[in-house]
Design a protein around this motif. Structure first.
Motif, PDB file in Angstrom:
ATOM      1  N   ASP A  47       0.821  -1.213   0.000  1.00 61.65           N
ATOM      2  CA  ASP A  47       0.000   0.000   0.000  1.00 61.65           C
ATOM      3  C   ASP A  47       0.855   1.263   0.000  1.00 61.65           C
ATOM      4  OD1 ASP A  47      -2.186  -1.666   0.147  1.00 61.65           O
ATOM      5  OD2 ASP A  47      -2.393  -1.480   2.331  1.00 61.65           O
ATOM      6  N   LEU A  48       2.115   1.145   0.398  1.00 58.27           N
ATOM      7  CA  LEU A  48       2.980   2.312   0.542  1.00 58.27           C
ATOM      8  C   LEU A  48       3.703   2.689  -0.751  1.00 58.27           C
ATOM      9  CD1 LEU A  48       4.702   1.258   3.901  1.00 58.27           C
ATOM     10  CD2 LEU A  48       2.842   2.921   3.650  1.00 58.27           C
ATOM     11  N   VAL A  49       3.798   1.763  -1.703  1.00 54.67           N
ATOM     12  CA  VAL A  49       4.660   2.005  -2.856  1.00 54.67           C
ATOM     13  C   VAL A  49       3.992   2.912  -3.868  1.00 54.67           C
ATOM     14  CG1 VAL A  49       5.782  -0.228  -2.569  1.00 54.67           C
ATOM     15  CG2 VAL A  49       3.885  -0.013  -4.166  1.00 54.67           C
ATOM     16  N   ILE A  50       4.811   3.620  -4.633  1.00 58.87           N
ATOM     17  CA  ILE A  50       4.333   4.502  -5.692  1.00 58.87           C
ATOM     18  C   ILE A  50       4.063   3.701  -6.964  1.00 58.87           C
ATOM     19  CG2 ILE A  50       4.987   6.440  -7.169  1.00 58.87           C
ATOM     20  CD1 ILE A  50       6.511   7.579  -4.797  1.00 58.87           C
ATOM     21  N   SER A  51       4.892   2.699  -7.234  1.00 59.29           N
ATOM     22  CA  SER A  51       4.759   1.894  -8.448  1.00 59.29           C
ATOM     23  C   SER A  51       3.531   0.994  -8.378  1.00 59.29           C
ATOM     24  CB  SER A  51       6.016   1.042  -8.649  1.00 59.29           C
ATOM     25  OG  SER A  51       5.794   0.055  -9.646  1.00 59.29           O
ATOM     26  N   GLU A  52       2.606   1.160  -9.316  1.00 56.71           N
ATOM     27  CA  GLU A  52       1.426   0.292  -9.361  1.00 56.71           C
ATOM     28  C   GLU A  52       1.816  -1.156  -9.638  1.00 56.71           C
ATOM     29  OE1 GLU A  52      -1.852   1.642 -11.816  1.00 56.71           O
ATOM     30  OE2 GLU A  52      -1.121   3.678 -11.646  1.00 56.71           O
ATOM     31  N   ARG A  53       2.797  -1.361 -10.502  1.00 57.40           N
ATOM     32  CA  ARG A  53       3.192  -2.719 -10.854  1.00 57.40           C
ATOM     33  C   ARG A  53       3.766  -3.460  -9.651  1.00 57.40           C
ATOM     34  NH1 ARG A  53       5.959  -0.447 -16.394  1.00 57.40           N
ATOM     35  NH2 ARG A  53       4.066  -0.461 -17.677  1.00 57.40           N
ATOM     36  N   LEU A  54       4.574  -2.776  -8.874  1.00 60.54           N
ATOM     37  CA  LEU A  54       5.133  -3.416  -7.683  1.00 60.54           C
ATOM     38  C   LEU A  54       4.036  -3.672  -6.657  1.00 60.54           C
ATOM     39  CD1 LEU A  54       7.662  -4.462  -6.317  1.00 60.54           C
ATOM     40  CD2 LEU A  54       8.117  -2.154  -5.480  1.00 60.54           C
ATOM     41  N   ARG A  55       3.065  -2.774  -6.588  1.00 57.11           N
ATOM     42  CA  ARG A  55       1.939  -2.984  -5.678  1.00 57.11           C
ATOM     43  C   ARG A  55       1.132  -4.219  -6.102  1.00 57.11           C
ATOM     44  NH1 ARG A  55       0.097   1.982  -5.577  1.00 57.11           N
ATOM     45  NH2 ARG A  55      -1.571   1.771  -7.112  1.00 57.11           N
ATOM     46  N   ILE A  56       0.949  -4.409  -7.412  1.00 55.15           N
ATOM     47  CA  ILE A  56       0.260  -5.588  -7.911  1.00 55.15           C
ATOM     48  C   ILE A  56       1.014  -6.859  -7.520  1.00 55.15           C
ATOM     49  CG2 ILE A  56      -0.255  -6.868 -10.031  1.00 55.15           C
ATOM     50  CD1 ILE A  56      -1.207  -4.274 -11.269  1.00 55.15           C
ATOM     51  N   LEU A  57       2.334  -6.836  -7.650  1.00 50.79           N
ATOM     52  CA  LEU A  57       3.130  -8.003  -7.261  1.00 50.79           C
ATOM     53  C   LEU A  57       2.963  -8.310  -5.774  1.00 50.79           C
ATOM     54  CD1 LEU A  57       5.238 -10.191  -7.728  1.00 50.79           C
ATOM     55  CD2 LEU A  57       7.019  -8.447  -7.471  1.00 50.79           C
TER      56      LEU A  57
END
Length: 364
Positions: A47-57
């Motif tokens: 929930d903290l990350v800016i990258s949507e792709r990393l959040r999906i992972l």
């Protein structure tokens, strides 16, 4: 988009239907807490990350291992839809949103003037006309942000962002206007690899300054897992264009998710520009975590510029900054930053403190 789970060797696909999401959510409730604790914490840090792709992972791995609560599972699906992974053929709008934010702040340079009222030169002092000296003070304004996405393939979409801001000094009548337009083609290649092409046009106008820049960027991104963490590495090739010159640049970034923490590290290198002071090197580090339940961030950066001359003196600038960010509520943010610039030309040697407070209201 699919990835192979290292623990089982079985393929896991993002193409999950509503019934599958519900079933996995029920499994998450039934599984023992210890078996899911690591992926749960990493999913929560997503929930903290800016990258949507990393959040999906991060969220997807937690879901696959049965440690994702329903709210985060629904957030995962929303991110996947916005990334085009539920594309059903043809062209499809997957996002269209806009927000308006009233802002309050403190600016160290309201008018775009010189940092100093006098400079050392040739053993003496050169006085600067007060009209051209920077003025600081409180500001109030509005920030408009908008984004639209048009999916045309699985994990492939066109992105448009249009932002604008205007701020007025509460005393002195100074005004600042900022505009930004971003156009991107974002493309899933295979597995966890992506290739993007973006054009970013920005402009900032103040009483004594007019800044304009266009960046054209190719970026390759690869996501991967490591013990107790997930990561996204980015490599980009950029051409930075200003009215007076063009500058090729390369950049490298690492976005990471850890238990209770999200980080970003990056560096960029720019080619020398003959006769111009241009940024040659920049490095940054961002950290985000929760403090008392609210997202909190710390940013550190440094940039080095050189190449030009002022009054016959070779200009070399080193700017170092630190910023603190705090999300008071989902719609209310506050940030404060300090920047120290050390320059071989006395005119540009300065310290600055800025404060920003914004409320975000969704209008679409």
């Amino acid at each position: 988009m699919a990835r192979t789970r290292e623990t089982t060797g079985r393929p896991w696909s993002f193409q999950l239907r509503e019934t599958e999401l519900l079933a996995l959510a029920v499994v998450a409730v039934l599984l023992p807490g210890d078996a899911c604790s690591q992926s749960y914490e990493l999913g929560r840090s997503g929930d903290l990350v800016i990258s949507e792709r990393l959040r999906i992972l991060a969220h997807g791995q937690a879901l696959a291992e049965g440690s994702s609560p329903m709210a985060r599972t629904l957030s995962l699906k929303a991110d996947m839809i916005a990334q085009g992974f539920y594309h059903r053929g043809g062209f499809e709008w997957v996002m269209a949103e806009a927000s308006l934010s009233p802002t309050l702040g403190w600016s160290p340079n309201l008018n775009g003037g010189m940092a100093r009222s006098r400079i050392a030169l040739g053993g003496g002092w050169l006085e600067i006309d007060p009209v051209y000296v920077a003025r600081s003070g409180a500001t109030a304004g509005l920030l408009f942000e908008s984004e639209a996405r048009l999916a045309w393939g699985a994990g492939r979409y066109l992105q448009v962002e249009a932002d604008g801001a205007i701020s007025h000094a509460l005393h002195g009548g100074y005004e600042r206007r900022d505009r930004r337009l971003l156009l991107c083609s974002r493309n899933h290649l295979r597995s966890w690899s992506f290739l993007d092409l973006c054009v970013n046009q920005s402009e900032s106008v103040r009483s004594l300054s007019h800044y304009e820049q266009r960046e054209t960027m190719f970026q390759f991104a690869r996501l991967f897992t490591a013990p107790n963490s997930y990561h996204e590495i980015r490599l980009d090739l950029t051409e930075r264009r200003q009215p007076e010159y063009r500058q090729p640049r390369t950049g490298l970034e690492l976005h990471s998710v850890w238990p209770g923490l999200a980080t970003r590290l990056g560096t960029g290198f720019g080619r020398a520009v003959e006769g111009r002071t241009a940024e040659r090197l920049d490095v940054f580090a961002d950290l985000r975590w929760r403090m008392a339940g609210a997202v909190t961030g710390l940013s550190l950066w440094q940039s080095r510029a050189s190449g030009g001359q002022v009054f016959g003196i070779a200009q070399r600038d080193v700017s170092t900054g630190v910023a603190l960010f705090r999300q008071i509520t989902p719609a209310l943010d506050i940030s404060v930053q300090y920047v120290r610039t050390q320059s071989s030309v006395d005119l540009f040697d300065n310290r600055q403190i800025a404060l920003d407070l914004s409320w975000r209201f969704r209008i679409r």
